[in-house]
Motif scaffolding. Structure first.
Motif, PDB file in Angstrom:
ATOM      1  N   VAL A 258     -41.250  34.388   5.163  1.00 56.99           N
ATOM      2  CA  VAL A 258     -41.329  33.569   6.367  1.00 56.99           C
ATOM      3  C   VAL A 258     -42.763  33.053   6.461  1.00 56.99           C
ATOM      4  N   VAL A 259     -42.899  31.740   6.689  1.00 53.44           N
ATOM      5  CA  VAL A 259     -44.212  31.143   6.908  1.00 53.44           C
ATOM      6  C   VAL A 259     -44.237  30.615   8.330  1.00 53.44           C
ATOM      7  N   LEU A 260     -45.160  31.153   9.113  1.00 59.12           N
ATOM      8  CA  LEU A 260     -45.323  30.721  10.504  1.00 59.12           C
ATOM      9  C   LEU A 260     -46.495  29.754  10.587  1.00 59.12           C
ATOM     10  N   GLN A 261     -46.279  28.616  11.245  1.00 56.68           N
ATOM     11  CA  GLN A 261     -47.372  27.707  11.537  1.00 56.68           C
ATOM     12  C   GLN A 261     -47.874  28.070  12.932  1.00 56.68           C
ATOM     13  N   LEU A 262     -49.151  28.369  13.028  1.00 53.68           N
ATOM     14  CA  LEU A 262     -49.738  28.799  14.294  1.00 53.68           C
ATOM     15  C   LEU A 262     -50.419  27.629  15.001  1.00 53.68           C
ATOM     16  N   TRP A 263     -50.628  27.769  16.297  1.00 49.82           N
ATOM     17  CA  TRP A 263     -51.171  26.697  17.129  1.00 49.82           C
ATOM     18  C   TRP A 263     -52.565  26.253  16.690  1.00 49.82           C
ATOM     19  N   ASP A 264     -53.325  27.135  16.033  1.00 45.18           N
ATOM     20  CA  ASP A 264     -54.686  26.794  15.623  1.00 45.18           C
ATOM     21  C   ASP A 264     -54.748  26.150  14.238  1.00 45.18           C
ATOM     22  N   GLY A 265     -53.587  25.834  13.648  1.00 42.53           N
ATOM     23  CA  GLY A 265     -53.546  25.193  12.338  1.00 42.53           C
ATOM     24  C   GLY A 265     -53.443  26.150  11.170  1.00 42.53           C
ATOM     25  N   HIS A 266     -53.593  27.439  11.398  1.00 42.24           N
ATOM     26  CA  HIS A 266     -53.472  28.428  10.330  1.00 42.24           C
ATOM     27  C   HIS A 266     -52.004  28.765  10.089  1.00 42.24           C
ATOM     28  N   THR A 267     -51.752  29.447   8.984  1.00 45.06           N
ATOM     29  CA  THR A 267     -50.405  29.941   8.696  1.00 45.06           C
ATOM     30  C   THR A 267     -50.436  31.454   8.560  1.00 45.06           C
ATOM     31  N   PHE A 268     -49.281  32.062   8.759  1.00 43.21           N
ATOM     32  CA  PHE A 268     -49.108  33.493   8.551  1.00 43.21           C
ATOM     33  C   PHE A 268     -47.827  33.665   7.753  1.00 43.21           C
TER      34      PHE A 268
END
Length: 147
Positions: free
Chosen positions: A110-120
């Protein structure tokens, strides 16, 4: 720690007492426990999604763990093939150009796009279902059951 334990055990003059022997044994035991803990910490990953956040826990004791509020997630995507080589190895990884990842095996993730532009990125079983649940939680007014 192991090197210190071996050094104390081999080069110590035993006439000074049992302190060097005790220190070497304790050092070897501590090093062994540290290696065991670090190995067990990344045996598997659990991803829990509830109504307002998602939590990633590593290993049987759940450490390290990361909790991400769903308000900080802008999107989720399924990736069929995540490898340790992409992230520079196994475990909890950070790469400035890619983001953060928890990689404990090869395979789907799973790749999460975060509000600050980073991914997890996290490798989990049934990543497609996890992405569907996360996307459902991201929709306004979602009334999906808790999981």
């Amino acid at each position: 720690m192991v090197a210190l334990g071996v050094e104390l055990a081999v080069d110590s003059a035993w006439t000074s007492g049992v302190a060097p022997l005790v220190m070497s044994v304790v050092g070897c035991i501590a090093a062994g426990l540290l290696v065991l803990f670090l190995t067990l910490a990344f045996v598997h990953v659990a991803l829990k999604v509830d109504t307002d956040s998602l939590e990633v826990r590593c290993g049987h004791i759940g450490v390290p763990r990361r909790r991400i509020p769903l308000a900080h997630v802008t999107g989720a995507e399924f990736v069929a093939h995540v490898t340790p080589r992409q992230w520079g190895g196994w475990g909890y990884r950070w790469r400035p150009e890619k983001g953060t990842a928890v990689v404990v095996r090869r395979g789907e993730g799973v790749v999460l796009q975060l509000w600050d532009g980073h991914t997890f990125t996290v490798t989990v079983d049934d990543a497609e279902a996890a992405v569907r649940i996360i996307r459902d939680r991201l929709r306004p007014g979602s009334t999906a059951p808790r999981r």
